[in-house]
Design a protein around this motif. Structure first.
Motif, PDB file in Angstrom:
ATOM      1  N   VAL A   1       0.832  -1.203   0.000  1.00 25.79           N
ATOM      2  CA  VAL A   1       0.000   0.000   0.000  1.00 25.79           C
ATOM      3  C   VAL A   1       0.869   1.256   0.000  1.00 25.79           C
ATOM      4  O   VAL A   1       0.553   2.251  -0.660  1.00 25.79           O
TER       5      VAL A   1
ATOM      6  N   PHE B   1      -9.229   3.536   5.043  1.00 23.99           N
ATOM      7  CA  PHE B   1      -8.305   4.001   4.001  1.00 23.99           C
ATOM      8  C   PHE B   1      -8.387   5.518   3.851  1.00 23.99           C
ATOM      9  O   PHE B   1      -7.375   6.180   3.589  1.00 23.99           O
TER      10      PHE B   1
ATOM     11  N   ASP C   1       4.915  -2.109   4.703  1.00 18.32           N
ATOM     12  CA  ASP C   1       4.145  -0.862   4.718  1.00 18.32           C
ATOM     13  C   ASP C   1       4.171  -0.216   6.096  1.00 18.32           C
ATOM     14  O   ASP C   1       4.435   0.982   6.245  1.00 18.32           O
TER      15      ASP C   1
ATOM     16  N   LEU D   1       1.783   3.021  -3.294  1.00 18.48           N
ATOM     17  CA  LEU D   1       0.801   3.704  -4.134  1.00 18.48           C
ATOM     18  C   LEU D   1       1.236   5.152  -4.381  1.00 18.48           C
ATOM     19  O   LEU D   1       1.810   5.795  -3.490  1.00 18.48           O
TER      20      LEU D   1
END
Length: 382
Positions: free
Chosen positions: A37, A372, A333, A40
């Motif tokens: 993640v 998120f 992450d 990104l």
């Protein structure tokens, strides 16, 4: 970003080994950061530690070398053969940074002595590699539920009890958390074990000005639940029951076959579902050890719900995956995000990292989309 340490509790386990092999492959540009993640584009501006800036060490009570564990994971389909052959020398280098962990059955002396040794290991690792900080991540096996004790309520009482030889006032996960905090390191609990979730340890984190995150990495079945359950609530559909069965092999299957070890995992999953649906719901969950599955994990869920005019309906889904493959990128992450938070002077529970956990500390939010959004909002404010 400055050189950053990633210190893994349970460094020779399946999740840790997969994370280390993946990190080495990312450094060599052999693989894309699929599943990461933090890779990104929306997080590019944060200046997170690069793959080349993460130095790995850890504690473990197991003796099986990292390259041997990785070989087993390769045979199980978790690590590609080409990756294993390329990173094997690097795994041996990391294995040289793994130190003996704390085991209450073999430790001689007090828990304070054990914690001091663990903290010294982390400090020496940081000094040896010239690290700006070390992020400690617990990826060890799930522990049995540990009984609450009065000494857990304050740091002074806890440390007095820890100094008594032969006294077991903390489970191993909490000894590791205490040692991490004493060494000045941020702490992440990727397991449902007790770990840092004690008032005395939270007091220590505040006193040291350290951030921490947890608990219990959200990798498979609960990831799906945290996406689907809000749908039922948003559409005013009445969920009558949500039954689940988990089939898994490997070390995790063997550990969770013991009902005492499985207790914390079941509680973690149950709390999240009740919060997502806005109240208690009949939600039996079974975890069964199926050695033939090896590293693979299968989750089957049956949802019974009621619609308009009392119409009875149902939803079923099956999730099949390699838990280590799902968990490993999240470990990387979390190390990167928590390193950035520590650099920025943040302390206490990092609720905005709830996206990664089944039972998040610092927030009551369990809906994946909202989690998120919180992670993204934190990033946008930087």
């Amino acid at each position: 970003m400055e050189p950053t340490g990633l210190w893994l509790i349970g460094a020779r386990g399946s999740v840790a080994t997969t994370a280390i092999a993946g990190l080495l492959a990312l450094r060599a540009r052999m693989v894309e950061p699929t599943g990461c993640v933090s890779a990104l584009p929306r997080f590019d501006h944060l200046g997170l530690p690069g793959w080349d800036e993460l130095y790995v060490g850890g504690h473990d009570i197991a003796d099986l070398a990292l390259d041997k564990r990785a070989e087993l994971l390769t045979e199980s389909g978790v690590i590609p053969h080409r990756v294993f052959e390329a990173v094997r020398p690097g795994l041996s280098d990391v294995d040289a940074e793994v130190r003996p962990g704390y085991h209450p059955a073999t430790h001689q002396g007090s828990q304070a002595d054990a914690a001091r040794r663990l903290a010294d290991d982390i400090g020496e690792f940081a000094a040896r590699n010239g690290l700006a900080r070390v992020v400690v991540v617990n990826v060890s096996s799930t522990e049995p539920v540990f009984p609450a004790l009065p000494e857990h309520g304050s740091l002074t009482a806890l440390e007095a009890a820890m100094a008594v030889p032969g006294r077991t006032v903390l489970p191993p996960s909490s000894v590791s958390a205490y040692a991490a905090l004493r060494s000045g390191s941020p702490f992440i609990d990727f397991t449902p074990s007790t770990s840092i979730r004690l008032p005395a340890l939270e007091e220590l984190a505040r006193a040291k000005g350290l951030p921490y995150a947890g608990s219990d990495g959200k990798t498979g079945e609960t990831l799906v639940r945290s996406t689907l359950a809000p749908m039922f609530a948003a559409r005013a559909l009445n969920v009558r029951s949500w039954s689940g069965t988990n089939l898994l092999g490997g070390g995790d299957g063997l550990t969770l076959a013991d009902s005492e070890h499985a207790g914390s995992k079941l509680a973690s999953k149950g709390r999240g579902l009740a919060t997502l649906l806005g109240g208690d719901v009949t939600a039996p969950l079974h975890i069964d050890n199926v050695p033939d599955l090896g590293e693979q994990k299968i989750a089957w869920d049956h949802v019974s719900f009621e619609g308009f005019l009392g119409a009875r309906m149902s939803l079923q889904f099956t999730w099949t995956g390699y838990d280590s493959s799902l968990a490993a990128p999240l470990v990387l992450d979390l190390a990167r995000f928590v390193a950035a938070a520590h650099r920025a002077g943040e302390s206490g529970p990092l609720g905005w990292l709830g996206f990664f956990f089944k039972d998040p500390v610092g927030t009551d939010e369990h809906r994946l989309s909202e989690q998120f959004a919180a992670l993204s909002a934190w990033a946008e404010a930087r």
